[in-house]
Design a protein around this motif. Sequence first.
Motif, PDB file in Angstrom:
ATOM      1  N   PRO A  29       0.822  -1.217   0.000  1.00 42.98           N
ATOM      2  CA  PRO A  29       0.000   0.000   0.000  1.00 42.98           C
ATOM      3  C   PRO A  29       0.855   1.266   0.000  1.00 42.98           C
ATOM      4  O   PRO A  29       1.970   1.280   0.520  1.00 42.98           O
ATOM      5  N   ARG A  30       0.307   2.299  -0.606  1.00 43.41           N
ATOM      6  CA  ARG A  30       0.947   3.613  -0.624  1.00 43.41           C
ATOM      7  C   ARG A  30       0.000   4.601   0.028  1.00 43.41           C
ATOM      8  O   ARG A  30      -1.170   4.683  -0.322  1.00 43.41           O
ATOM      9  N   THR A  31       0.491   5.378   0.979  1.00 40.26           N
ATOM     10  CA  THR A  31      -0.327   6.357   1.694  1.00 40.26           C
ATOM     11  C   THR A  31      -0.279   7.687   0.959  1.00 40.26           C
ATOM     12  O   THR A  31       0.800   8.177   0.614  1.00 40.26           O
ATOM     13  N   VAL A  32      -1.472   8.253   0.697  1.00 46.34           N
ATOM     14  CA  VAL A  32      -1.573   9.554   0.028  1.00 46.34           C
ATOM     15  C   VAL A  32      -2.618  10.406   0.736  1.00 46.34           C
ATOM     16  O   VAL A  32      -3.482   9.895   1.442  1.00 46.34           O
ATOM     17  N   TYR A  33      -2.522  11.707   0.529  1.00 47.60           N
ATOM     18  CA  TYR A  33      -3.524  12.626   1.060  1.00 47.60           C
ATOM     19  C   TYR A  33      -4.709  12.677   0.122  1.00 47.60           C
ATOM     20  O   TYR A  33      -4.558  12.569  -1.099  1.00 47.60           O
ATOM     21  N   ALA A  34      -5.906  12.850   0.700  1.00 45.69           N
ATOM     22  CA  ALA A  34      -7.128  12.851  -0.102  1.00 45.69           C
ATOM     23  C   ALA A  34      -8.183  13.729   0.562  1.00 45.69           C
ATOM     24  O   ALA A  34      -8.020  14.160   1.706  1.00 45.69           O
ATOM     25  N   ASN A  35      -9.240  13.964  -0.165  1.00 49.27           N
ATOM     26  CA  ASN A  35     -10.444  14.582   0.378  1.00 49.27           C
ATOM     27  C   ASN A  35     -11.585  13.602   0.216  1.00 49.27           C
ATOM     28  O   ASN A  35     -11.852  13.150  -0.904  1.00 49.27           O
ATOM     29  N   LYS A  36     -12.230  13.258   1.318  1.00 52.84           N
ATOM     30  CA  LYS A  36     -13.397  12.379   1.264  1.00 52.84           C
ATOM     31  C   LYS A  36     -14.600  13.224   0.864  1.00 52.84           C
ATOM     32  O   LYS A  36     -14.814  14.309   1.396  1.00 52.84           O
ATOM     33  N   LYS A  37     -15.362  12.709  -0.102  1.00 56.97           N
ATOM     34  CA  LYS A  37     -16.532  13.429  -0.595  1.00 56.97           C
ATOM     35  C   LYS A  37     -17.723  12.480  -0.623  1.00 56.97           C
ATOM     36  O   LYS A  37     -17.554  11.263  -0.617  1.00 56.97           O
ATOM     37  N   SER A  38     -18.884  13.044  -0.665  1.00 57.73           N
ATOM     38  CA  SER A  38     -20.096  12.237  -0.782  1.00 57.73           C
ATOM     39  C   SER A  38     -20.339  11.868  -2.238  1.00 57.73           C
ATOM     40  O   SER A  38     -19.941  12.589  -3.156  1.00 57.73           O
ATOM     41  N   VAL A  39     -21.017  10.759  -2.422  1.00 58.77           N
ATOM     42  CA  VAL A  39     -21.407  10.348  -3.771  1.00 58.77           C
ATOM     43  C   VAL A  39     -22.568  11.246  -4.203  1.00 58.77           C
ATOM     44  O   VAL A  39     -23.535  11.415  -3.467  1.00 58.77           O
ATOM     45  N   ARG A  40     -22.434  11.825  -5.390  1.00 61.47           N
ATOM     46  CA  ARG A  40     -23.520  12.663  -5.907  1.00 61.47           C
ATOM     47  C   ARG A  40     -24.739  11.794  -6.203  1.00 61.47           C
ATOM     48  O   ARG A  40     -24.613  10.624  -6.571  1.00 61.47           O
ATOM     49  N   GLN A  41     -25.906  12.359  -6.046  1.00 63.99           N
ATOM     50  CA  GLN A  41     -27.143  11.610  -6.244  1.00 63.99           C
ATOM     51  C   GLN A  41     -27.238  11.035  -7.649  1.00 63.99           C
ATOM     52  O   GLN A  41     -27.593   9.868  -7.827  1.00 63.99           O
ATOM     53  N   SER A  42     -26.891  11.812  -8.661  1.00 66.35           N
ATOM     54  CA  SER A  42     -26.964  11.318 -10.038  1.00 66.35           C
ATOM     55  C   SER A  42     -25.983  10.165 -10.247  1.00 66.35           C
ATOM     56  O   SER A  42     -26.297   9.173 -10.907  1.00 66.35           O
ATOM     57  N   GLU A  43     -24.789  10.280  -9.664  1.00 70.46           N
ATOM     58  CA  GLU A  43     -23.780   9.215  -9.749  1.00 70.46           C
ATOM     59  C   GLU A  43     -24.296   7.940  -9.099  1.00 70.46           C
ATOM     60  O   GLU A  43     -24.137   6.847  -9.616  1.00 70.46           O
TER      61      GLU A  43
END
Length: 102
Positions: A29-43
């Motif tokens: 595994p490789r650790t990276v920075y991210a932003n957690k987002k919600s799944v869009r309703q259309s998606e």
Amino acid sequence: MLWRDVIDLIPVVVTKNGYGEEVETDGIPRTVYANKKSVRQSEFYQALAAGMKPEIVFEVMVADYTEEPKVKYGDKYYRVIRTYSANGERIELVCSIYPMEE
């Protein structure tokens, strides 16, 4: 933009077992920075119609993502079901819960 979350990107490595059969195992595994987002309703509804269930979206830098099919966030594992990049610098990883057999 602040990168608020940390995820592990997990590659899959194909090797041969003692019988000569190809088996998939998790790579390093490789650790990276991210932003957690919600799944869009259309998606969500488009994916559900295709038999997939998106649970979460992670936004990472394109340079950090090299087609890893698995993600670990906290104590949960996800599989990447789709990627999306609007501007070429950031990419969204649309993920569903990954069933762990271990």
